[in-house]
Scaffold this motif. Structure first.
Motif, PDB file in Angstrom:
ATOM      1  N   TYR A  40      -6.380   4.850  -6.793  1.00  0.00           N
ATOM      2  CA  TYR A  40      -5.408   3.837  -6.401  1.00  0.00           C
ATOM      3  C   TYR A  40      -5.297   2.768  -7.479  1.00  0.00           C
ATOM      4  O   TYR A  40      -6.295   2.251  -7.964  1.00  0.00           O
ATOM      5  CB  TYR A  40      -5.913   3.220  -5.088  1.00  0.00           C
ATOM      6  N   ASP A  92       4.107   6.548  -2.158  1.00  0.00           N
ATOM      7  CA  ASP A  92       3.608   5.300  -1.588  1.00  0.00           C
ATOM      8  C   ASP A  92       4.591   4.667  -0.599  1.00  0.00           C
ATOM      9  O   ASP A  92       4.795   3.451  -0.607  1.00  0.00           O
ATOM     10  CB  ASP A  92       3.262   4.304  -2.718  1.00  0.00           C
ATOM     11  N   TYR A  94      -6.300  -4.007  -4.133  1.00  0.00           N
ATOM     12  CA  TYR A  94      -7.533  -3.332  -4.566  1.00  0.00           C
ATOM     13  C   TYR A  94      -8.745  -4.261  -4.542  1.00  0.00           C
ATOM     14  O   TYR A  94      -9.799  -3.919  -5.095  1.00  0.00           O
ATOM     15  CB  TYR A  94      -7.355  -2.792  -6.001  1.00  0.00           C
TER      16      TYR A  94
END
Ligand SMILES: Cc1cc2nc3c(=O)[nH]c(=O)nc-3n(C[C@H](O)[C@H](O)[C@H](O)COP(=O)(O)OP(=O)(O)OC[C@H]3O[C@@H](n4cnc5c(N)ncnc54)[C@H](O)[C@@H]3O)c2cc1C
Length: 373
Positions: A53, A245, A332
């Motif tokens: 990711y 996504d 993230y």
């Protein structure tokens, strides 16, 4: 007036991880506006760790965070921080070229990923529709994270090293007097030679308070819904992600956690889910999978905050000695937290990148605020 070596604004995962590592070198005060740390983005994540990711400046931070998350230091947490799950990227017929390109790029970093056809993908998650899924890519290393355990582990460690977590402490004024950053809050006035801006969605506001130019941080709202388990549900299914996504879903405490992977620009606020985004989430997931939705059991939204190039901003402001940016963790911030904390520690204390990142193609300049100046 209270003095310390490192003053940090924001007690989400970012501020907590930096404080944890910096508390090994001096006194730390972590200032949080809310009455509890983790109220904003950190408490609203989807809680997974996926090395795939994010872009080339994110993946090294995630991969290098893996050893800490898999085997944290003694006393960090009473329970494991990670639980194996696996990620399955799926593609329709018209998305197969994108899937193949992603597979080729990923196999360099993660040799264990496997490209599979539609039936093999459906074997991993049988609710996927036969007429939708033409191919898949399985990433075994993807795991669930216990976000609260990671966050609390950092906060506890910081306190064990003598650091302080001060809640109800919104920074309302920031000035630099005689080489010390002086921060006024309702819970007292704090001073330190080094000030970290870990204010998440409010990062540019904190810079302005300090009399500095913003870097152009953009909070983007993302929605999560919790749905009842469909027939045949298994808690062992992987997290299923659309290769473009546009949605993802995964088992979560006996339910389905799903998102339309929305990125709606927002001001820095206490984000709330919009009905339209909830409807889009359900629609996209039902196109791909047999998941009947009679009602939504829970829903929330949070802000993922990105810099203009979607890479975190980590480093000293060029013309403001001691002002350190630690923002832009985007989507993230949990999975990269240990290495982000080490990056802050190493840049501040040693003026270099941490050795854990030596083998990766990243440099301090990739993250420095200078790139926006
Ligand atoms: C729906 C969703 C799903 C996600 N899924 C994942 C995932 O699966 N994996 C992953 O790794 N990441 C994920 N993320 C991203 C991750 O949650 C964030 O990157 C991370 O939480 C950001 O942490 P932070 O500490 O920068 O921000 P925050 O947690 O928002 O903390 C910033 C803190 O600063 C405080 N603050 C602001 N201004 C001031 C001030 N003036 N004075 C004092 N305090 C102040 C705020 O109150 C806040 O508590 C997701 C995010 C969302 C929204």
């Amino acid at each position: 007036m209270q003095d310390c070596d490192f003053l940090i604004i924001g007690a989400g995962i970012a501020g907590a991880s930096a404080g944890y590592f910096l508390s090994r070198h001096g006194s730390v005060a972590l200032l949080e506006r809310e009455s509890a740390p983790g109220y904003h983005t950190t408490g609203r994540s989807a809680a997974f760790y996926a090395p795939s990711y994010g872009g080339p400046n994110i993946r090294p931070l995630t991969i290098a965070s893996g050893p800490f998350l898999r085997q944290p230091p003694d006393g960090f947490s009473d329970s494991p921080l990670m639980h194996e799950r696996g990620a399955l990227y799926i593609a329709r017929q018209d998305q197969l070229a994108t899937l193949d390109a992603f597979a080729a790029a990923l196999q360099v970093l993660e040799p264990d990923v496997s490209r599979m056809d539609g039936p093999a993908a459906r074997a991993l998650c049988p609710v996927l529709r036969e007429d939708y899924v033409a191919g898949g890519l399985f990433e075994p290393e993807c795991s669930d994270l216990d976000v609260n355990a990671v966050h609390q582990g950092f906060l506890r460690g910081l306190k064990q090293h003598g650091g302080r977590v001060v809640t109800d402490a919104a920074a309302s004024s920031i000035t630099r007097i005689d080489g010390l950053w002086t921060v006024e809050t309702p819970s007292g006035t704090w001073r330190a030679p080094v000030l970290l801006n870990a204010a998440g969605a409010w990062a540019d506001d904190v810079a302005r308070l300090a009399g500095l130019a913003p870097v152009g941080m953009q909070p983007l709202r993302r929605t999560i819904v919790i749905l009842p388990p469909p027939p045949g549900f298994a808690p062992t299914w992987p997290v299923v992600l659309d290769i473009d996504d546009h949605f993802y879903f995964k088992p979560e405490s006996g339910r389905i956690l799903a998102s339309p992977a929305d990125e709606t620009p927002s001001d820095p606020v206490d984000a709330q889910p919009e009905e339209l985004d909830i409807a889009i989430a359900i629609d996209r997931i039902q196109q791909a999978a047999d998941i009947p939705v009679r009602h939504v059991e829970n829903k929330w939204a949070g802000l993922r905050t990105f810099s203009p190039d979607r890479t975190p901003v980590v480093g000293f402001e060029p013309d403001a000695p001691g002002f350190f940016w630690f923002v832009g963790q985007g989507g993230y911030g949990i999975q990269t937290a240990p290495m982000m904390g080490r990056l802050a520690e190493s840049l501040i204390v040693a003026g270099r990148m941490p050795e854990e990142l030596d083998g990766f193609d990243v440099a301090a300049a990739s993250y420095a605020p200078d790139r926006f100046r």
